[in-house]
Design a protein around this motif. Structure first.
Motif, PDB file in Angstrom:
ATOM      1  N   ALA A  39      42.976  52.329  26.782  1.00  0.00           N
ATOM      2  CA  ALA A  39      44.032  51.422  27.204  1.00  0.00           C
ATOM      3  C   ALA A  39      45.070  52.112  28.354  1.00  0.00           C
ATOM      4  O   ALA A  39      45.506  53.215  28.029  1.00  0.00           O
ATOM      5  CB  ALA A  39      44.748  51.029  26.064  1.00  0.00           C
ATOM      6  N   GLY A  40      45.407  51.298  29.442  1.00  0.00           N
ATOM      7  CA  GLY A  40      46.492  51.723  30.381  1.00  0.00           C
ATOM      8  C   GLY A  40      47.644  51.765  29.925  1.00  0.00           C
ATOM      9  O   GLY A  40      48.060  50.890  28.713  1.00  0.00           O
ATOM     10  N   PRO A 273      40.522  43.882  29.185  1.00  0.00           N
ATOM     11  CA  PRO A 273      41.912  44.500  29.977  1.00  0.00           C
ATOM     12  C   PRO A 273      42.016  43.722  31.271  1.00  0.00           C
ATOM     13  O   PRO A 273      41.196  42.611  31.739  1.00  0.00           O
ATOM     14  CB  PRO A 273      40.916  45.804  30.387  1.00  0.00           C
ATOM     15  CG  PRO A 273      39.605  45.402  30.627  1.00  0.00           C
ATOM     16  CD  PRO A 273      39.256  44.460  29.404  1.00  0.00           C
ATOM     17  N   LYS A 274      43.107  44.069  32.054  1.00  0.00           N
ATOM     18  CA  LYS A 274      43.513  43.477  33.416  1.00  0.00           C
ATOM     19  C   LYS A 274      42.195  43.929  34.402  1.00  0.00           C
ATOM     20  O   LYS A 274      41.721  45.038  34.532  1.00  0.00           O
ATOM     21  CB  LYS A 274      44.640  44.181  33.826  1.00  0.00           C
ATOM     22  CG  LYS A 274      45.908  43.721  32.813  1.00  0.00           C
ATOM     23  CD  LYS A 274      47.056  44.443  33.343  1.00  0.00           C
ATOM     24  CE  LYS A 274      47.736  43.777  34.485  1.00  0.00           C
ATOM     25  NZ  LYS A 274      49.046  44.355  34.931  1.00  0.00           N
ATOM     26  N   VAL A 275      41.770  42.859  35.184  1.00  0.00           N
ATOM     27  CA  VAL A 275      40.534  43.095  35.786  1.00  0.00           C
ATOM     28  C   VAL A 275      40.919  42.306  37.301  1.00  0.00           C
ATOM     29  O   VAL A 275      41.704  41.549  37.494  1.00  0.00           O
ATOM     30  CB  VAL A 275      39.430  42.580  35.341  1.00  0.00           C
ATOM     31  CG1 VAL A 275      38.853  43.093  34.252  1.00  0.00           C
ATOM     32  CG2 VAL A 275      39.379  40.909  35.341  1.00  0.00           C
ATOM     33  N   ASN A 276      40.052  43.002  38.351  1.00  0.00           N
ATOM     34  CA  ASN A 276      40.280  42.156  39.709  1.00  0.00           C
ATOM     35  C   ASN A 276      39.144  41.084  39.601  1.00  0.00           C
ATOM     36  O   ASN A 276      38.925  40.776  38.734  1.00  0.00           O
ATOM     37  CB  ASN A 276      40.024  43.271  40.937  1.00  0.00           C
ATOM     38  CG  ASN A 276      38.837  43.771  40.803  1.00  0.00           C
ATOM     39  OD1 ASN A 276      37.735  43.059  40.170  1.00  0.00           O
ATOM     40  ND2 ASN A 276      38.419  44.955  41.355  1.00  0.00           N
ATOM     41  N   GLY A 277      39.425  40.614  41.076  1.00  0.00           N
ATOM     42  CA  GLY A 277      38.599  39.199  41.126  1.00  0.00           C
ATOM     43  C   GLY A 277      36.996  39.624  40.924  1.00  0.00           C
ATOM     44  O   GLY A 277      36.197  38.417  40.701  1.00  0.00           O
ATOM     45  N   GLN A 280      36.387  44.016  37.852  1.00  0.00           N
ATOM     46  CA  GLN A 280      36.489  45.166  37.581  1.00  0.00           C
ATOM     47  C   GLN A 280      37.773  45.575  37.026  1.00  0.00           C
ATOM     48  O   GLN A 280      38.827  45.042  37.483  1.00  0.00           O
ATOM     49  CB  GLN A 280      36.221  46.166  38.862  1.00  0.00           C
ATOM     50  CG  GLN A 280      34.739  45.686  39.406  1.00  0.00           C
ATOM     51  CD  GLN A 280      34.762  46.146  40.897  1.00  0.00           C
ATOM     52  OE1 GLN A 280      35.584  46.314  41.488  1.00  0.00           O
ATOM     53  NE2 GLN A 280      33.277  46.688  41.287  1.00  0.00           N
ATOM     54  N   ARG A 281      37.972  46.668  36.176  1.00  0.00           N
ATOM     55  CA  ARG A 281      39.336  47.259  35.787  1.00  0.00           C
ATOM     56  C   ARG A 281      40.685  47.331  36.810  1.00  0.00           C
ATOM     57  O   ARG A 281      39.966  47.975  37.814  1.00  0.00           O
ATOM     58  CB  ARG A 281      38.956  48.431  34.825  1.00  0.00           C
ATOM     59  CG  ARG A 281      38.873  48.219  33.191  1.00  0.00           C
ATOM     60  CD  ARG A 281      38.625  49.584  32.964  1.00  0.00           C
ATOM     61  NE  ARG A 281      38.177  49.690  31.497  1.00  0.00           N
ATOM     62  CZ  ARG A 281      38.598  49.266  30.389  1.00  0.00           C
ATOM     63  NH1 ARG A 281      39.980  49.069  30.339  1.00  0.00           N
ATOM     64  NH2 ARG A 281      38.068  49.081  29.288  1.00  0.00           N
ATOM     65  N   ASP A 282      41.586  46.951  36.749  1.00  0.00           N
ATOM     66  CA  ASP A 282      42.558  47.119  37.670  1.00  0.00           C
ATOM     67  C   ASP A 282      44.048  47.035  36.895  1.00  0.00           C
ATOM     68  O   ASP A 282      44.471  45.728  36.715  1.00  0.00           O
ATOM     69  CB  ASP A 282      42.482  45.971  38.952  1.00  0.00           C
ATOM     70  CG  ASP A 282      43.570  46.172  39.748  1.00  0.00           C
ATOM     71  OD1 ASP A 282      44.499  46.693  39.645  1.00  0.00           O
ATOM     72  OD2 ASP A 282      43.573  45.773  40.863  1.00  0.00           O
ATOM     73  N   VAL A 287      44.152  40.756  36.274  1.00  0.00           N
ATOM     74  CA  VAL A 287      44.481  39.804  35.292  1.00  0.00           C
ATOM     75  C   VAL A 287      43.817  39.867  33.999  1.00  0.00           C
ATOM     76  O   VAL A 287      42.630  40.027  33.931  1.00  0.00           O
ATOM     77  CB  VAL A 287      43.739  38.222  35.852  1.00  0.00           C
ATOM     78  CG1 VAL A 287      44.065  37.033  34.859  1.00  0.00           C
ATOM     79  CG2 VAL A 287      44.163  37.859  37.441  1.00  0.00           C
ATOM     80  N   ARG A 288      44.585  39.660  32.899  1.00  0.00           N
ATOM     81  CA  ARG A 288      44.176  40.005  31.698  1.00  0.00           C
ATOM     82  C   ARG A 288      43.442  38.506  31.147  1.00  0.00           C
ATOM     83  O   ARG A 288      44.035  37.702  31.383  1.00  0.00           O
ATOM     84  CB  ARG A 288      45.341  40.555  30.717  1.00  0.00           C
ATOM     85  CG  ARG A 288      44.854  40.882  29.298  1.00  0.00           C
ATOM     86  CD  ARG A 288      45.966  41.477  28.329  1.00  0.00           C
ATOM     87  NE  ARG A 288      46.102  42.735  28.966  1.00  0.00           N
ATOM     88  CZ  ARG A 288      45.684  43.948  28.661  1.00  0.00           C
ATOM     89  NH1 ARG A 288      44.386  43.767  28.014  1.00  0.00           N
ATOM     90  NH2 ARG A 288      46.026  45.120  29.075  1.00  0.00           N
TER      91      ARG A 288
END
Length: 356
Positions: A39-40, A273-277, A280-282, A287-288
């Motif tokens: 986790a970030g 987790p939060k991911v991009n469009g 992929q994790r970002d 966006v979670r």
């Protein structure tokens, strides 16, 4: 608010420090399945909370689970009573009721009585509900007599006035022929979060166009999108994959700085987790997403763990609780049936920058 049922997720020190965390004791005790996550580091929201959102879908099982939805409805009232005057809203994430099924087919005339049970329980909080329909609210609503059904008629009739109210509150008065079940509104006030209720099944909006227009037109710092089907899921419907139609709008949510996507459809609880469009994790501006199909219907046992799943639980019914701030939110899960649940990370700031 049931301390024995819920442990503040911000206490997950290991997760917040970016360490790999697998609570084996909790895993064995509760029957929860955890991903080996990294986790970030989360940023804490500032100031005081401005409101609370409770969320769950897949609610009134009736023919399969009896009165489990009564327990989640009662928990809504408990959370309202414990909110110390904070505004409380409830995201009803679709599949609010179900027909009785025989040979895998809905029995005509059985959805309506089940929806009556929803009205008698969750409907006590109708003026707090932010609803979206699910696939069963469409497919199961078949009249007993042989005539062409009106899609989602019970849902539409019951929520027509509430959805109209929410649309008016957004500042965009609907036209006389606006029968869309998709809507946007602010919570808890005009300076608060943008809530985007997307009706996935009714084809009442062009998803890409509508979401892009609604999000780009809003100045809200924080954006919550909710619908019935998930983006990705480890559960019975997802089996570790994405819903293609939802995946197609993720680049829009990401580009527009949406904070979180909340859905249901799989009858379990899952955190991503939060991911991009592209999925992929970002951790910086992704966006979670959550799957919260825990409102009372039969829980699913089948799952294939998605590679980036942070948390998965299949034995607890209850409500997700999101405590909102002007610049972020905190989240936890209130279990009303089954083992207590502790979600990782537990707090974040929103992706959009504050107004200049």
């Amino acid at each position: 608010m049931g301390a024995s049922r819920r442990v503040a997720s911000s206490r997950l020190i290991a997760a917040r420090r970016g360490l790999r965390w697998m609570p084996v004791g909790m895993l064995l005790m509760s029957g929860l399945t955890f991903a080996g996550l990294t986790a970030g580091r989360a940023e804490s929201p500032s100031g005081e909370p401005i409101g609370i959102l409770l969320a769950a879908g897949d609610i009134t099982g009736c023919h399969q689970t009896g009165s489990k939805h009564v327990e989640t409805a009662q928990q809504i009232q408990k959370e309202i009573d414990a909110a110390n005057g904070l505004p409380v809203g409830v995201l009803a994430l679709g599949d609010l009721a179900y027909a009785n099924y025989v040979n895998k087919k809905p029995v005509p005339g059985t959805y309506g009585p089940c929806f009556d049970n929803f009205q008698a329980t969750w409907g006590a909080h109708k003026d707090r509900l932010f609803p979206v329909p699910g696939n069963h609210d469409y497919s199961d609503d078949i009249p007993a007599k042989k005539k062409k059904p009106t899609p989602a008629k019970r849902y539409r009739d019951y929520f027509a006035d509430r959805i109209l109210e929410l649309k008016k509150a957004s500042g965009n008065a609907p036209g006389p022929n606006d029968n869309k079940l998709s809507f946007t509104t602010r919570f808890p006030d005009n300076e608060g979060w943008l809530l985007v209720g997307w009706n996935f099944y009714g084809s009442d909006v062009d998803p890409k166009k509508w979401l892009a227009e609604q999000l780009s037109a809003s100045t809200s710092r924080c954006v919550l999108v909710f619908t019935h089907p998930f983006f990705i899921s480890s559960g019975e419907h997802g089996k570790g994959k994405a819903t293609k139609a939802v995946a197609k709008v993720m680049p829009i949510l990401y580009a527009q700085g949406a904070t979180v996507l909340v859905a249901a459809h799989d009858h379990d609880l899952e955190q991503f987790p939060k991911v991009n469009g592209a999925g992929q994790r970002d951790e910086a501006k992704g966006v979670r997403s959550f799957v919260v199909g825990t409102g009372g219907a039969t829980l699913y046992s089948t799952y294939i763990q998605h590679p980036i799943s942070e948390f998965f639980a299949k034995n607890s019914r209850g409500l997700m609780e999101l405590t909102l701030y002007r610049d972020g939110y905190k989240w936890s899960f209130v279990a009303v049936d089954g083992p207590a649940v502790e979600l990782p990370v537990g707090e974040e700031t929103c992706n959009r920058k504050p107004p200049a």
